[in-house]
Design an enzyme around this catalytic site. Structure first.
Site, PDB file in Angstrom:
ATOM      1  CG  HIS A  61      51.763 -46.123  -3.794  1.00 14.15           C
ATOM      2  ND1 HIS A  61      51.596 -47.437  -3.444  1.00 14.15           N
ATOM      3  CD2 HIS A  61      52.479 -46.133  -4.938  1.00 14.15           C
ATOM      4  CE1 HIS A  61      52.186 -48.211  -4.328  1.00 14.15           C
ATOM      5  NE2 HIS A  61      52.721 -47.440  -5.250  1.00 14.15           N
ATOM      6  CD  GLU A  97      57.402 -44.238  -7.673  1.00 18.44           C
ATOM      7  OE1 GLU A  97      57.394 -43.595  -8.713  1.00 18.44           O
ATOM      8  OE2 GLU A  97      56.922 -45.384  -7.573  1.00 18.44           O
ATOM      9  CG  HIS A 107      58.299 -48.357  -6.599  1.00 19.72           C
ATOM     10  ND1 HIS A 107      57.501 -48.247  -7.702  1.00 19.72           N
ATOM     11  CD2 HIS A 107      57.462 -48.627  -5.564  1.00 19.72           C
ATOM     12  CE1 HIS A 107      56.241 -48.425  -7.361  1.00 19.72           C
ATOM     13  NE2 HIS A 107      56.199 -48.677  -6.069  1.00 19.72           N
ATOM     14  CG  ASN A 126      51.755 -47.240 -11.431  1.00 19.85           C
ATOM     15  OD1 ASN A 126      50.763 -47.587 -12.067  1.00 19.85           O
ATOM     16  ND2 ASN A 126      51.693 -46.813 -10.187  1.00 19.85           N
TER      17      ASN A 126
END
Length: 401
Positions: A150, A222, A267, A328
């Site tokens: 990100h 996250e 997340h 991920n």
């Protein structure tokens, strides 16, 4: 923001033909090299070799994942221990791995005491970690994708610094330092999100870097990105948005990209059943793009899966069927590493209370127990074991030979 386990998908067929490969290499040279290449892995294209995979080799690898129905684990790391655990796991399960650096992870590698003004520590640490992978990856005998996670609009200077490093590396070696970067501009209006992504893809394409972009929002929190209270409607991307991004980014000559589309993923830590995944959105998006393009490919988009927390294996594998090529992983591997360290401490607790003195006698030394390498190795082994399980869920086992 984040869509969990990537990163990468590719635009129009013309953009990814050998004659339109990354960088400035001629198509004649590419074809000549392909003709003389020997395959390193029986089940993968000849372009894919052990070590860091970039450019056309990466697009070939992702095409193979889409065609064969598996997804690559994309793992967030924080140092050489977690990096090595990723590659150790890949060697064990017999598949590729994606080593993923976050901005915060890069800063940690540089050292938390270092001033991070202008993202200098995040840039330096991420570059240092990438160079470590370049030095050792071939020794593990697996394909390794070097990715960054990100990057919101305010963090773009971090990517700018990494791109400069890749451009310098490309000038010397013909390959970029990084395989791919994620730009997470999902907080911006769709048109602005894709316009910025397009401007970066134009730069990436010149040196063989793939772009991962995000549409919609991944819930939870996250690495400093907190979407715990986001409007639930933003957790679900619409097919029209996916097509708009596809059409715009496919205009970049030689550009390669993947899409992190939101379909309810989050997340953090969640029990199974507490996450409302709607991977049907990915299928609908593929069908919408196919109809718009009038193409035979029923999976024109390569998707990545961010925020796998609380997802069932059934949902994960259903999403893979819709063209997900990377997922991920972070929360579970963080726990696994700690659990390995915790187990080591529990096993040798009585030998870790002082430098001298243990159950074998008051004068017995404990150096061979408190050597940091021992507890860190326990963490590596536990993290690698968790990644082998993740690869099984992603059907990424024994895909090399």
């Amino acid at each position: 923001m984040k869509l969990a386990v990537t990163t990468l998908f590719i635009g129009s067929a013309a953009a990814f033909s050998p004659a339109a490969s990354f960088g400035v290499r001629s198509s004649a040279l590419n074809m000549a090299e392909t003709a003389t290449e020997t395959k390193a892995f029986a089940k993968l294209p000849a372009t894919v070799k052990p070590g860091v995979v970039t450019g056309k080799a990466l697009t070939d690898l992702l095409d193979n994942a889409k065609a064969q129905g598996y997804a690559i684990p994309g793992v967030n790391i924080v140092g050489s221990n977690s990096i090595n655990a990723c590659m150790e796991a890949a060697a064990k399960y017999g598949g590729p791995i994606m080593v993923t650096f976050s901005k915060g992870g890069g800063q940690f590698i540089c050292g938390k005491s270092v001033d991070n003004k202008n993202d200098q520590a995040s840039i330096a640490g991420t570059i240092a970690g990438a160079k470590h992978v370049h030095e050792v990856a071939k020794l593990y005998g697996v394909p390794v994708v070097l990715h960054t996670d990100h990057c919101q609009k305010a963090w773009l200077p971090w990517i700018d610094g990494l791109l400069t490093a890749s451009e310098e590396h490309f000038a010397k070696t013909g390959e970029p330092l990084f395989s791919s970067h994620m730009l997470d501009l999902s907080e911006e209006p769709l048109e602005e999100n894709i316009a910025i992504c397009k401007s970066y893809l134009e730069k990436f394409a010149k040196v063989g870097i793939l772009l991962e972009f995000e549409l919609g929002v991944t819930g939870g929190e996250e690495d400093g990105v907190d979407n715990s209270d986001v409007d639930s409607s933003r957790l679900y991307t619409q097919p029209e948005e996916v097509y708009y991004a596809y059409e715009q980014l496919s205009q970049v000559p030689g550009g390669a990209f993947t899409c992190a589309a939101s379909f309810g993923n989050v997340h953090g830590v969640y029990a199974p059943g507490n996450v409302d995944l709607q991977p049907i959105i990915l299928y609908n998006s593929q069908k919408y793009i196919q109809e718009k393009l009038g193409c035979e490919d029923d999976k024109p988009m390569k998707f990545v899966f961010h925020g796998g927390s609380g997802s069932s294996v059934e949902d994960i594998q259903y999403a893979i069927g819709a063209g997900v090529v990377k997922m991920n992983i972070d929360t579970d591997t963080q726990w696994a590493f700690w659990d390995g360290v915790r187990g080591y401490e529990a096993k040798y607790h009585d030998y870790l209370q002082g430098q001298i003195g243990n159950p074998e006698g008051p004068d017995k030394p404990n150096k061979k127990y408190y050597d940091p390498r021992l507890m860190l190795r326990a963490g590596e082994e536990a993290m690698a074991a968790r990644l082998v399980k993740a690869a099984e869920d992603l059907k990424c086992v024994n895909v090399l030979n």
